[in-house]
Design a protein around this motif. Structure first.
Motif, PDB file in Angstrom:
ATOM      1  N   LEU A 356       0.852  -1.190   0.000  1.00  9.59           N
ATOM      2  CA  LEU A 356       0.000   0.000   0.000  1.00  9.59           C
ATOM      3  C   LEU A 356       0.886   1.237   0.000  1.00  9.59           C
ATOM      4  N   THR A 357       0.260   2.388  -0.190  1.00 10.18           N
ATOM      5  CA  THR A 357       0.980   3.646  -0.019  1.00 10.18           C
ATOM      6  C   THR A 357       0.240   4.471   1.034  1.00 10.18           C
ATOM      7  N   ALA A 358       0.860   5.545   1.495  1.00 11.14           N
ATOM      8  CA  ALA A 358       0.214   6.456   2.448  1.00 11.14           C
ATOM      9  C   ALA A 358       0.758   7.852   2.190  1.00 11.14           C
ATOM     10  N   GLY A 359       0.202   8.830   2.909  1.00 14.24           N
ATOM     11  CA  GLY A 359       0.601  10.229   2.728  1.00 14.24           C
ATOM     12  C   GLY A 359       2.085  10.435   2.981  1.00 14.24           C
ATOM     13  N   HIS A 360       2.583  11.586   2.548  1.00 14.39           N
ATOM     14  CA  HIS A 360       3.994  11.935   2.691  1.00 14.39           C
ATOM     15  C   HIS A 360       4.904  10.907   2.027  1.00 14.39           C
ATOM     16  N   ASN A 361       4.459  10.418   0.867  1.00 15.01           N
ATOM     17  CA  ASN A 361       5.289   9.532   0.035  1.00 15.01           C
ATOM     18  C   ASN A 361       5.796   8.304   0.790  1.00 15.01           C
ATOM     19  N   LYS A 362       4.866   7.600   1.445  1.00 13.81           N
ATOM     20  CA  LYS A 362       5.250   6.385   2.174  1.00 13.81           C
ATOM     21  C   LYS A 362       4.700   5.141   1.477  1.00 13.81           C
ATOM     22  N   VAL A 363       5.519   4.105   1.438  1.00 16.15           N
ATOM     23  CA  VAL A 363       5.019   2.763   1.140  1.00 16.15           C
ATOM     24  C   VAL A 363       4.519   2.223   2.477  1.00 16.15           C
ATOM     25  N   ARG A 364       3.315   1.655   2.474  1.00 14.08           N
ATOM     26  CA  ARG A 364       2.722   1.218   3.744  1.00 14.08           C
ATOM     27  C   ARG A 364       2.496  -0.288   3.725  1.00 14.08           C
ATOM     28  N   LEU A 365       2.908  -0.944   4.795  1.00 10.35           N
ATOM     29  CA  LEU A 365       2.713  -2.388   4.929  1.00 10.35           C
ATOM     30  C   LEU A 365       1.716  -2.664   6.050  1.00 10.35           C
ATOM     31  N   LEU A 366       0.701  -3.472   5.740  1.00 10.71           N
ATOM     32  CA  LEU A 366      -0.280  -3.936   6.736  1.00 10.71           C
ATOM     33  C   LEU A 366      -0.547  -5.416   6.462  1.00 10.71           C
ATOM     34  N   PRO A 367       0.466  -6.264   6.603  1.00  9.89           N
ATOM     35  CA  PRO A 367       0.259  -7.671   6.249  1.00  9.89           C
ATOM     36  C   PRO A 367      -0.710  -8.364   7.212  1.00  9.89           C
ATOM     37  N   ALA A 368      -1.215  -9.511   6.803  1.00  9.49           N
ATOM     38  CA  ALA A 368      -2.004 -10.340   7.714  1.00  9.49           C
ATOM     39  C   ALA A 368      -1.148 -10.641   8.942  1.00  9.49           C
ATOM     40  N   LEU A 369      -1.778 -10.688  10.120  1.00  9.51           N
ATOM     41  CA  LEU A 369      -1.011 -10.863  11.358  1.00  9.51           C
ATOM     42  C   LEU A 369      -0.330 -12.232  11.409  1.00  9.51           C
ATOM     43  N   ASN A 370      -0.848 -13.192  10.642  1.00 12.54           N
ATOM     44  CA  ASN A 370      -0.269 -14.543  10.662  1.00 12.54           C
ATOM     45  C   ASN A 370       0.534 -14.842   9.401  1.00 12.54           C
ATOM     46  N   ILE A 371       1.026 -13.809   8.720  1.00 11.63           N
ATOM     47  CA  ILE A 371       1.818 -14.055   7.506  1.00 11.63           C
ATOM     48  C   ILE A 371       3.018 -14.948   7.869  1.00 11.63           C
ATOM     49  N   PRO A 372       3.233 -16.032   7.131  1.00 13.04           N
ATOM     50  CA  PRO A 372       4.375 -16.901   7.437  1.00 13.04           C
ATOM     51  C   PRO A 372       5.703 -16.171   7.202  1.00 13.04           C
ATOM     52  N   ASP A 373       6.682 -16.418   8.066  1.00 16.93           N
ATOM     53  CA  ASP A 373       7.995 -15.776   7.937  1.00 16.93           C
ATOM     54  C   ASP A 373       8.569 -15.943   6.532  1.00 16.93           C
ATOM     55  N   GLU A 374       8.383 -17.128   6.002  1.00 13.92           N
ATOM     56  CA  GLU A 374       9.000 -17.441   4.709  1.00 13.92           C
ATOM     57  C   GLU A 374       8.481 -16.495   3.623  1.00 13.92           C
ATOM     58  N   LEU A 375       7.162 -16.234   3.615  1.00 15.75           N
ATOM     59  CA  LEU A 375       6.588 -15.312   2.620  1.00 15.75           C
ATOM     60  C   LEU A 375       7.031 -13.885   2.898  1.00 15.75           C
TER      61      LEU A 375
END
Ligand SMILES: *Cc1c(COP(=O)(O)O)cnc(C)c1O
Length: 392
Positions: A356-375
């Motif tokens: 995702l992106t957000a204000g002030h030219n940021k790339v924003r990450l909001l992954p699933a809370l259970n995302i596997p480490d490997e992914l």
């Protein structure tokens, strides 16, 4: 034969700058597009798919309720709605919950409650809310007025009156706006859309003290930060404060629409029948899914969220092309040095990663809370390459 994109471009109102991908399936943290291409999803539908796509536990909770009764309206009692309210109150210290369908509506309800409180206790003119610059509180005319970003205000004047904006992390700028007409303060502890800006502990505690001193209602908008996202059930818990109201939506529903305005001690009896309402609010199928999600948000999961957060921070902090990194838990903003956040998002998309992106030219990450480490590790490699490559 029309493609999904052609149909959508023709018939869906042009309020979104969509990425050129049609997602037809998903499982866990993998989204699968119409053309079969697989993506590692670090956005989870803007922090909604708390346990990823088509999570089995959540689906079972929703579908078993669907097979019993899918909707009743709020003229009648249903179990999941009552049980979800109990769980939310027990785990937060709030006293009553109003259910609706979205974050904006939850904020509307909390603002209504704060205005009623101000009017009842401090007179009819006591209705102004203080919010923060770079905040985001929703798209209705009232929550747009609450949103402290000028570019959201231009198109749809006149907006709801009675909102003034202070500087985040500047307690004096809040104090300067307090007068007899102010009934409360609404803020996010980590501003999401506004650029993943983390409020300082001194500021949040200072605002809490100010609200106590002046009898102002403190509302924390937990629509994005809530439900485990920041490594605590709600972000205010990281600051050791209790607000007078907290709103949530997004992740709690796990992918179905729900909003909740939680009302604390001062506000618990502010509404009487007829004062607010929602046709779908507290819908049993959505509530059953939300309750199942909430029951999985425990200390072990929060510790894992914080561990994954450190993994992301240590991978990207000081990486080539990364100018700054901010955030809390699995809510992270990364500022590119050489290019725009939108370009990074496009480059990641090509390489099979959704961000995702957000204000002030940021790339924003909001992954699933259970995302596997490997992914997560695979996706971080793609991200690092995208940030470094921006130099050209
Ligand atoms: C997304 C968001 C909202 C609005 O939620 P909707 O469900 O889109 O109405 C409000 N506040 C915050 C902090 C958000 O991130």
């Amino acid at each position: 034969m029309h493609t999904i994109r052609e149909l959508d471009d023709t018939y869906v109102a042009h309020t979104y700058a969509r990425f050129p991908v049609s997602i037809t399936e998903g499982h866990g943290s993998i989204a699968i597009a119409e053309d079969g291409k697989e993506y590692i999803d670090l956005g989870s539908g803007i922090g909604v798919n708390l346990f990823g796509y088509c999570d089995k536990v959540w689906m079972e909770a929703v579908t078993s309720q669907l097979a019993r009764v899918q909707h009743t309206s709020n003229l009648y009692y249903t179990g999941p709605c009552a049980q979800l309210a109990e769980a939310l109150c027990t785990r937060t210290g709030m006293k009553k919950v109003f259910f609706c369908n979205s974050g904006a509506e939850a904020n509307e309800c909390a603002i209504k409650a704060a205005r009623r409180y101000g009017q009842l206790h401090h007179g009819n003119d006591c209705s102004t809310m203080i919010t923060l610059k770079d905040s985001f509180h929703g798209r209705t005319l009232t929550t747009l007025a609450a949103t402290g970003q000028d570019h959201f205000h231009e198109l749809f004047q006149p907006l709801t009156a009675g909102f003034v904006h202070a500087e985040a992390n500047d307690l004096e700028s809040v104090k300067r706006l307090v007068n007899d007409q102010v009934c409360g303060i609404l803020m996010e502890c980590v501003q999401g859309e506004g650029g993943v800006n983390v409020l300082s502990e001194a500021f949040v505690k200072g605002v809490r003290d100010l609200c106590d001193e002046k009898d102002l209602i403190l509302i924390i908008d937990e629509v994005q930060t809530g439900n485990g996202r920041t490594g605590a059930l709600y972000s205010f818990m990281n600051y050791g404060i209790l607000p007078d109201a907290a709103t949530t939506a997004k992740g709690i529903g796990g992918g179905l629409p729900i909003g909740a305005a939680m009302l604390g001690e001062k506000l618990q009896d502010i509404f009487t029948p007829g004062d607010n309402g929602s046709t779908f609010g507290g819908n049993p199928a959505v509530a059953a899914g939300a309750l199942s999600n909430l029951n999985r948000l425990d200390d072990a999961l929060f510790a894992d969220v914080r561990r994954k957060s450190e993994l992301i921070f240590s991978a990207l902090n000081g990486a080539e092309g990364v100018k700054s990194i901010s955030g809390m838990g699995l809510m992270i903003g990364i500022e590119p040095e050489f290019t725009t956040a939108r370009e990074i998002a496009r480059a990641c998309l090509d390489e099979g990663v959704l961000v995702l992106t957000a204000g002030h030219n940021k790339v924003r990450l909001l992954p699933a809370l259970n995302i596997p480490d490997e992914l997560l590790i695979r996706a971080l490699d793609v991200l690092k390459r995208a940030f470094a490559a921006g130099r050209e």
